[in-house]
Design an enzyme around this catalytic site. Structure first.
Site: not given
Ligand code: GLN
Length: 534
Positions: A381, A509, A507
């Site tokens: 992400c 994970e 994600h």
């Molecule tokens: N802050 C980033 C976004 O909002 C990444 C979010 C995250 O890593 N979950 O796109």
């Protein structure tokens, strides 16, 4: 259908969620269909807006619910797929009751904690029961018995037992039996008192699980049994696990926990065959190889902030017969230190998700170090966004490239707000959330790892890759190996010619399980292992 309620006594952080999850594992191995859920007494509607300092990781479900990290344990320890119904907070209960009040559903009545709040809680249990079709619903009540805010939940559970019949409901109380060094003794008084507190509100637990650093001798068990009003075999020892949380089901099984629960609830099942689970534990505890993986984040001092990431590393390590030693690197420290000092002896670098600009430049340094030195890299992400910024700046010459999350004035906003996010001002449950499909480019590293052209992964983000820079970055060796099915959103990126450099906008994970490591994590650990053996 049967119902098990887990309460906690004496202190928080007892591992109540893991104990509930472990019981889930054992019952599932006995052939029962199990669903776990959590009730949290705080007033936030969900933990999505809380800081990791307050709450640890926010765990995301398929349907996009942002939930307590215990739901991560539930999904990793059992096969049940959870939904937003499985994490109820006081905030949700009050919101729903107040909505009804405004609609006039209670017209003429005084709206009160009892019966309106408690009814709402009981309705939720019944809804989950109906939808799940499970044999047994395990509900963990967050917090500690004696907390004022937990009372409506406990009262609702008491009423629920009354209505559903005692034979269908079981209360398990998880408590602490502290060791007092000066006296050289385990002390049972806090446990006695917290069970007394439960009895005061009409709940008599059938099982008391005792978290302890030392074995519970027979005399201690008898004392707890006598004062908590249960048979001595219903006093279950839960000693601190030595190596890994995945030992817990095995330990509790040795204490006959699952057998006792089945007997109490009238389940006749086979004995659980834990061979596969034990094999997994054995691979975690006695691996042949070892790799060092740097996790570069801004919450590395917190045990719980990147929980699912750490678990996914463990799962992948077990699959590769390899201990994954986590080197937790503070991103801000990288802004001051020589990266070689902090990252010089690791075989892989992982940048997990995150929000806000603190530590971002340190993460860019880590991503650059991985790319230039040929160290395996996995970005999750924010970790993909960082990799993009780094590549744009240093491989493409786009000086000042950045994400608009970290300032509006970058000359090259290579990461920017998604169109659908432009007008969004509310911060709760307003990101791109939950499971979305992505198509994977044949011939890419991602395709090799997944062995598939279509994947489904869980998301939680607001910003995305800016397509205006696509051609320019690709020209310099940036690979976009997966996108949303319509091609508009970038989902996975890679770097040409690097031994293993991959990052995802989602994600992974959240989908890793003990005996089913996630392909991206497994590929990453394999690559780290190869580097180690060079
Ligand atoms: N802050 C980033 C976004 O909002 C990444 C979010 C995250 O890593 N979950 O796109």
């Amino acid at each position: 259908m049967k119902f098990i309620f887990f309460t906690g006594g004496v202190v928080s952080s007892l591992g109540k969620g893991l104990t509930a999850a472990s019981l889930g594992t054992l019952l599932e191995h006995r052939g029962l269909r199990v669903i776990l859920q959590k009730f949290d007494p705080y007033l936030n509607v969900d933990p999505g807006t809380m800081s990791p300092f307050q709450h640890g990781e926010v765990y995301v479900l398929d349907d996009g619910a942002e939930t307590d990290l215990d739901l991560g344990h539930y999904e990793r320890f059992t096969s049940g797929k959870l939904s937003q119904l499985n994490n109820l907070t006081s905030g949700q209960v009050y919101r729903d009751v107040l909505d009804k009040e405004r609609r006039g559903d209670y017209l003429g009545k005084t709206v009160q904690v009892i019966p309106h709040i408690t009814d709402e809680i009981k309705t939720r249990i019944r809804t989950v029961a109906e939808k799940s079709g499970a044999d047994v619903i395990i509900t963990e009540i967050g917090g500690t018995v004696g907390d004022i805010e937990g009372l409506p939940f406990l009262e609702a559970m008491r009423q629920f037992m009354h209505e559903a019949g005692r034979e269908n409901v079981l209360f398990v109380h998880v408590t602490l039996v502290p060791y007092i060094k000066a006296a050289g003794e385990l002390k049972t008084k806090p446990t006695q008192q917290s069970v007394a507190k439960l009895r005061e509100i009409g709940i008599q637990p059938s099982v008391v699980v005792c978290r302890t650093e030392f074995p519970l001798e027979q005399d201690v068990r008898e004392k707890i049994a006598l004062f908590t009003n249960i048979p001595v075999n219903a006093v279950i020892e839960a000693r601190d696990v030595k190596n890994t949380i995945y030992e817990l089901p095995v330990m509790l099984h040795r204490e006959n926990f699952d057998e006792l629960v089945c007997r109490e609830l009238g389940f006749e099942t086979k004995d659980p065959d834990l061979t596969q689970w034990k094999n997994f534990v054995d691979r975690v505890v006695n691996p042949t190889n070892k790799v060092r993986i740097a996790v570069v984040g801004k919450y590395i001092e917190l045990q719980d902030a990147y929980k699912s990431v750490y678990e996914a590393l463990t799962h992948a390590g077990a699959a590769c017969d390899c201990e994954v030693q986590q080197v937790r690197v503070d991103a801000e420290e990288l802004e001051r230190e020589d990266p070689a000092r902090l990252l010089g002896d690791v075989q892989g670098i992982l940048i997990p998700g995150g929000f806000g600009d603190r530590g971002v430049e340190g993460k860019v340094i880590a991503a650059r170090y991985a790319r230039e030195k040929g160290i395996p890299y996995l970005g999750l992400c924010l970790g993909m966004q960082i990799a993009t910024i780094e590549f744009a700046r240093h491989a493409c010459g786009l000086e000042g490239a950045n994400s608009t999350e970290f300032g509006d004035n970058s000359p090259h906003p290579v990461i920017c707000l998604m169109e659908e996010q432009e007008g969004v001002t509310a911060l709760g449950a307003s990101m791109r959330l939950g499971t979305w499909e992505a198509k994977v480019q044949e011939g890419s590293l991602a395709h090799r790892l997944y062995g598939s052209s279509l994947i489904s992964e869980r998301h939680r983000h607001r910003y995305e890759f800016n397509n205006k820079y696509r051609a320019q970055l690709e020209g310099a060796g940036f690979i976009i190996s997966a996108t949303s099915p319509d091609g508009s959103l970038v989902e996975i990126i890679e770097v040409k010619g690097h031994p293993f450099y991959i990052a995802s906008q989602f994600h992974p994970e959240f989908l890793s399980k003990p005996n089913h490591p996630h392909p991206l994590f497994q590929g990453f650990i394999n690559a780290a292992l190869n580097r180690q053996k060079r």
